[in-house]
Write a protein that holds these residues in place. Structure first.
Motif, PDB file in Angstrom:
ATOM      1  N   LYS A  67       0.808  -1.210   0.000  1.00 55.74           N
ATOM      2  CA  LYS A  67       0.000   0.000   0.000  1.00 55.74           C
ATOM      3  C   LYS A  67       0.849   1.271   0.000  1.00 55.74           C
ATOM      4  O   LYS A  67       0.614   2.183  -0.777  1.00 55.74           O
ATOM      5  N   GLY A  68       1.827   1.328   0.858  1.00 57.46           N
ATOM      6  CA  GLY A  68       2.647   2.533   0.955  1.00 57.46           C
ATOM      7  C   GLY A  68       3.693   2.628  -0.141  1.00 57.46           C
ATOM      8  O   GLY A  68       3.797   1.751  -1.002  1.00 57.46           O
ATOM      9  N   ILE A  69       4.448   3.699  -0.107  1.00 61.00           N
ATOM     10  CA  ILE A  69       5.520   3.909  -1.077  1.00 61.00           C
ATOM     11  C   ILE A  69       6.702   2.993  -0.747  1.00 61.00           C
ATOM     12  O   ILE A  69       7.012   2.748   0.416  1.00 61.00           O
ATOM     13  N   SER A 111       9.158   9.338  -4.664  1.00 57.63           N
ATOM     14  CA  SER A 111       7.865  10.017  -4.851  1.00 57.63           C
ATOM     15  C   SER A 111       6.786   9.002  -5.193  1.00 57.63           C
ATOM     16  O   SER A 111       7.076   7.879  -5.627  1.00 57.63           O
ATOM     17  N   LYS A 112       5.546   9.391  -5.014  1.00 55.84           N
ATOM     18  CA  LYS A 112       4.394   8.524  -5.327  1.00 55.84           C
ATOM     19  C   LYS A 112       4.418   8.146  -6.825  1.00 55.84           C
ATOM     20  O   LYS A 112       4.201   6.998  -7.181  1.00 55.84           O
ATOM     21  N   THR A 113       4.736   9.121  -7.674  1.00 57.87           N
ATOM     22  CA  THR A 113       4.771   8.878  -9.120  1.00 57.87           C
ATOM     23  C   THR A 113       5.822   7.829  -9.468  1.00 57.87           C
ATOM     24  O   THR A 113       5.581   6.917 -10.255  1.00 57.87           O
ATOM     25  N   ASP A 115       7.101   5.605  -7.463  1.00 58.60           N
ATOM     26  CA  ASP A 115       6.661   4.351  -6.844  1.00 58.60           C
ATOM     27  C   ASP A 115       5.710   3.601  -7.798  1.00 58.60           C
ATOM     28  O   ASP A 115       5.887   2.408  -8.051  1.00 58.60           O
ATOM     29  N   VAL A 116       4.741   4.324  -8.354  1.00 57.95           N
ATOM     30  CA  VAL A 116       3.760   3.709  -9.260  1.00 57.95           C
ATOM     31  C   VAL A 116       4.443   3.247 -10.550  1.00 57.95           C
ATOM     32  O   VAL A 116       4.169   2.167 -11.066  1.00 57.95           O
ATOM     33  N   LYS A 119       6.377   0.028  -9.775  1.00 56.34           N
ATOM     34  CA  LYS A 119       5.443  -1.074  -9.541  1.00 56.34           C
ATOM     35  C   LYS A 119       4.803  -1.516 -10.875  1.00 56.34           C
ATOM     36  O   LYS A 119       4.570  -2.700 -11.087  1.00 56.34           O
ATOM     37  N   GLN A 140      -5.691  -0.717  -8.059  1.00 54.10           N
ATOM     38  CA  GLN A 140      -4.821   0.017  -7.131  1.00 54.10           C
ATOM     39  C   GLN A 140      -5.244  -0.191  -5.675  1.00 54.10           C
ATOM     40  O   GLN A 140      -5.293   0.763  -4.896  1.00 54.10           O
ATOM     41  N   GLY A 142      -4.053  -1.331  -2.566  1.00 50.46           N
ATOM     42  CA  GLY A 142      -2.835  -1.713  -1.871  1.00 50.46           C
ATOM     43  C   GLY A 142      -3.118  -2.609  -0.676  1.00 50.46           C
ATOM     44  O   GLY A 142      -4.223  -2.666  -0.177  1.00 50.46           O
TER      45      GLY A 142
END
Ligand SMILES: [Zn+2]
Length: 163
Positions: A67-69, A111-113, A115-116, A119, A140, A142
């Motif tokens: 779920k998290g980064i 960063s979240k971006t 990370d995505v 993944k 999505q 998580g």
């Protein structure tokens, strides 16, 4: 199997062990049912990880569902799982090599971006016949977990995520 670290000529005793899988670079991975051969004479232990490719795929899957980064160690694991060096990976994701290195050592937060992005790259490498996983990933959703546990069974490794 015989010991290669000392002159013990006897066949080593086989048992099953639970170990922390530090070799993968992560601190929270535990393997249950690992085949272990121990030498009574010198104390050397030999572990058999079975199908290591499957093992690493399952760990990668767990990280994609996290779920998290991702943290730096997880990023390094996934980069290695993709079979890319730091430089190759940097080119692939159009980020400076130094930045990747800072991400991996934890001196710069991911960063979240990013990370995505990572993944997604890994999700695309995992088998697409694994419908549950891809469904989960596309939505999505998580998963919250602290520990990654894997059990060795007759048909290979099984993943269990624990809080
Ligand atoms: Zn020995």
């Amino acid at each position: 199997m015989k010991c290669v670290m000392c002159d013990n000529k006897k066949e080593l005793k086989k048992s099953q062990a639970t170990i922390k899988y530090k070799e993968c670079g992560l601190d929270n991975v535990t393997l249950h049912g690992v085949e272990c051969h121990r030498c009574d004479q010198c104390g050397e232990e030999y572990y058999g990880f079975g199908d290591q490719e499957q093992l690493h795929s399952l760990i990668a899957k767990a990280l994609v569902l996290k779920k998290g980064i991702l943290n730096g160690k997880e990023l390094r694991f996934l980069r290695t799982f993709l079979g890319l060096s730091g430089a190759m990976f940097a080119t692939r994701v159009a980020v400076a090599k130094e930045t990747i290195s800072r991400f991996e050592t934890g001196s710069r937060p991911i960063s979240k971006t990013f990370d995505v992005l990572v993944k997604s790259l890994v999700a695309n490498k995992l088998p697409d016949r694994d419908y549950d996983f891809h469904d989960h990933w596309l939505k999505q959703q998580g998963k919250n977990f602290k520990l990654i546990e894997l059990n060795a069974e007759k048909d290979g490794w099984h993943l269990k995520l624990a809080a």
